[in-house]
Enzyme design. Structure first.
Site, PDB file in Angstrom:
ATOM      1  N   GLY A   1      -9.004   7.443  -5.176  1.00 26.71           N
ATOM      2  CA  GLY A   1      -7.565   6.878  -5.079  1.00 26.71           C
ATOM      3  C   GLY A   1      -7.959   5.461  -4.720  1.00 26.71           C
ATOM      4  O   GLY A   1      -8.814   4.946  -4.121  1.00 26.71           O
ATOM      5  N   ALA A   2      -6.693   4.643  -5.010  1.00 29.86           N
ATOM      6  CA  ALA A   2      -6.770   3.377  -4.721  1.00 29.86           C
ATOM      7  C   ALA A   2      -7.063   3.034  -3.251  1.00 29.86           C
ATOM      8  O   ALA A   2      -7.756   2.045  -3.051  1.00 29.86           O
ATOM      9  CB  ALA A   2      -5.411   2.780  -5.131  1.00 29.86           C
ATOM     10  N   ASP A   3      -6.435   3.539  -2.251  1.00 33.53           N
ATOM     11  CA  ASP A   3      -6.709   3.397  -0.927  1.00 33.53           C
ATOM     12  C   ASP A   3      -8.186   3.534  -0.563  1.00 33.53           C
ATOM     13  O   ASP A   3      -8.475   2.713   0.360  1.00 33.53           O
ATOM     14  CB  ASP A   3      -5.870   4.435   0.052  1.00 33.53           C
ATOM     15  CG  ASP A   3      -5.682   5.775  -0.246  1.00 33.53           C
ATOM     16  OD1 ASP A   3      -6.462   6.246  -1.321  1.00 33.53           O
ATOM     17  OD2 ASP A   3      -5.391   6.712   0.561  1.00 33.53           O
TER      18      ASP A   3
ATOM     19  N   THR B   1      -0.008  28.676  25.945  1.00 33.29           N
ATOM     20  CA  THR B   1       0.127  28.720  24.448  1.00 33.29           C
ATOM     21  C   THR B   1      -0.221  27.212  24.106  1.00 33.29           C
ATOM     22  O   THR B   1      -0.942  26.818  23.170  1.00 33.29           O
ATOM     23  CB  THR B   1       1.323  29.277  24.041  1.00 33.29           C
ATOM     24  OG1 THR B   1       1.236  30.633  24.195  1.00 33.29           O
ATOM     25  CG2 THR B   1       1.258  29.106  22.439  1.00 33.29           C
TER      26      THR B   1
ATOM     27  N   ASN C   1       3.788   7.155   3.641  1.00 31.53           N
ATOM     28  CA  ASN C   1       4.388   5.819   4.092  1.00 31.53           C
ATOM     29  C   ASN C   1       3.971   4.821   3.131  1.00 31.53           C
ATOM     30  O   ASN C   1       2.941   4.620   2.427  1.00 31.53           O
ATOM     31  CB  ASN C   1       4.120   5.164   5.383  1.00 31.53           C
ATOM     32  CG  ASN C   1       4.638   6.278   6.356  1.00 31.53           C
ATOM     33  OD1 ASN C   1       5.518   6.310   6.567  1.00 31.53           O
ATOM     34  ND2 ASN C   1       3.871   6.468   7.478  1.00 31.53           N
TER      35      ASN C   1
ATOM     36  N   THR D   1      -2.675  11.037   5.437  1.00 34.40           N
ATOM     37  CA  THR D   1      -2.110  12.255   5.060  1.00 34.40           C
ATOM     38  C   THR D   1      -3.353  13.213   5.008  1.00 34.40           C
ATOM     39  O   THR D   1      -3.200  14.460   5.570  1.00 34.40           O
ATOM     40  CB  THR D   1      -1.374  12.285   3.800  1.00 34.40           C
ATOM     41  OG1 THR D   1      -0.274  11.283   3.918  1.00 34.40           O
ATOM     42  CG2 THR D   1      -0.781  13.517   3.437  1.00 34.40           C
TER      43      THR D   1
ATOM     44  N   ASP E   1       0.804  -1.119  -0.170  1.00 38.06           N
ATOM     45  CA  ASP E   1       0.059  -0.135   0.136  1.00 38.06           C
ATOM     46  C   ASP E   1       0.837   1.283  -0.022  1.00 38.06           C
ATOM     47  O   ASP E   1       1.415   1.828   0.889  1.00 38.06           O
ATOM     48  CB  ASP E   1      -0.851   0.127   1.200  1.00 38.06           C
ATOM     49  CG  ASP E   1      -1.830   1.456   1.458  1.00 38.06           C
ATOM     50  OD1 ASP E   1      -1.823   2.127   0.537  1.00 38.06           O
ATOM     51  OD2 ASP E   1      -2.014   1.800   2.539  1.00 38.06           O
TER      52      ASP E   1
END
Length: 259
Positions: free
Chosen positions: A108-110, A187, A11, A133, A6
């Protein structure tokens, strides 16, 4: 044994699959310039650590959303495993389900592989959330048809954009805030709250809207490396399947092998 690959934007995951079960998995940072020889050296060492050698691999299937990475993975398969790689989504390895969207070729393939595995494991209407991502939402109906979905920036991308654009903000780890309070007193706490609880609110809000628009009871399945990060702080998930994409590759290969 099947080697399922994959190749994502961040990755490349390699998994050994035997009779539908994942025996081992490894990941390496995606780099389209990485050669087949480099992959082979790396994989050979990892196989040896598992007490295996290259001869155990009898078939290879590749799913990728990085076109430039495909050639070297094909060379890896033919040169080092002696077999031509099956490419997910092409030829006999077509998706095999209806793409009820305006631009089916852009899926997309994924995401397609997640739909295959999700529908096989969870009959009925389904929302699949993949934390990669990008964070993607897929809507699959009870017949297995892909109805569309959502693409949102991944949590790492969101944090990177914030830190890059704001010079005085520090880089922080992505983790649940120590307190349940959403009033940050410094912060770093304010950043943790904004990134983490903001993302939880996005997940819950978008999922609620998707299910309402679908108009039928549906299960929500999460996948991707960061899915477990949110598991304890939202009840939106019905199941978490970390290896859903790899499972989709294995299922697709079984279909191709069966003719």
């Amino acid at each position: 044994m099947l080697l399922a690959i994959d190749a994502g934007n961040t990755n490349v995951v390699f998994a050994l699959v035997e009779e539908g079960q994942i025996r081992a998995r490894w990941r390496i940072a995606t780099d389209p310039r990485r050669t087949a020889d480099e992959y082979a050296v790396w994989l050979s060492q990892l196989l040896q650590l598992e007490g295996l050698d290259r001869s155990v691999v009898s078939a290879v299937i590749v799913g990728t959303v990085v076109p430039r990475a495909l050639h070297n993975l094909q060379v890896l398969s033919s040169k080092y495993f002696g077999t031509e790689a099956v490419i997910a989504g092409q030829g006999a390895a077509g998706w095999g389900f209806a793409l009820d969207v305006e631009e089916p070729e852009s899926l997309g393939a994924d995401r397609a592989l997640n739909c295959i595995a999700g529908h096989a494991k969870y009959p009925g209407d389904l929302v699949i959330i993949d934390f990669g991502t990008a964070t993607t939402f897929e809507v699959v109906d009870y017949r297995g048809a892909y109805k569309g979905g959502i693409i949102a920036p991944g949590i790492n991308l969101s944090l990177d954009a914030l830190v890059t654009a704001a010079a005085k903000l520090p880089r922080i780890a992505i983790e649940a805030p120590a307190s349940s309070s959403v009033i940050g007193r410094n912060t770093v706490d304010q950043m943790h709250i904004g990134i983490y609880w903001g993302y939880v609110a996005m997940i819950e809000g978008l999922t609620r809207r998707l299910k309402a628009e679908l108009g039928r009871p549906s299960q929500v399945v999460a996948t991707g490396g960061l899915a477990v990060l949110f598991e304890k702080h939202t009840d939106v998930f019905d199941a978490i399947e970390p290896d859903l994409t790899i499972q989709g590759l294995a299922m697709l290969w079984e279909r191709v092998r069966g003719g």
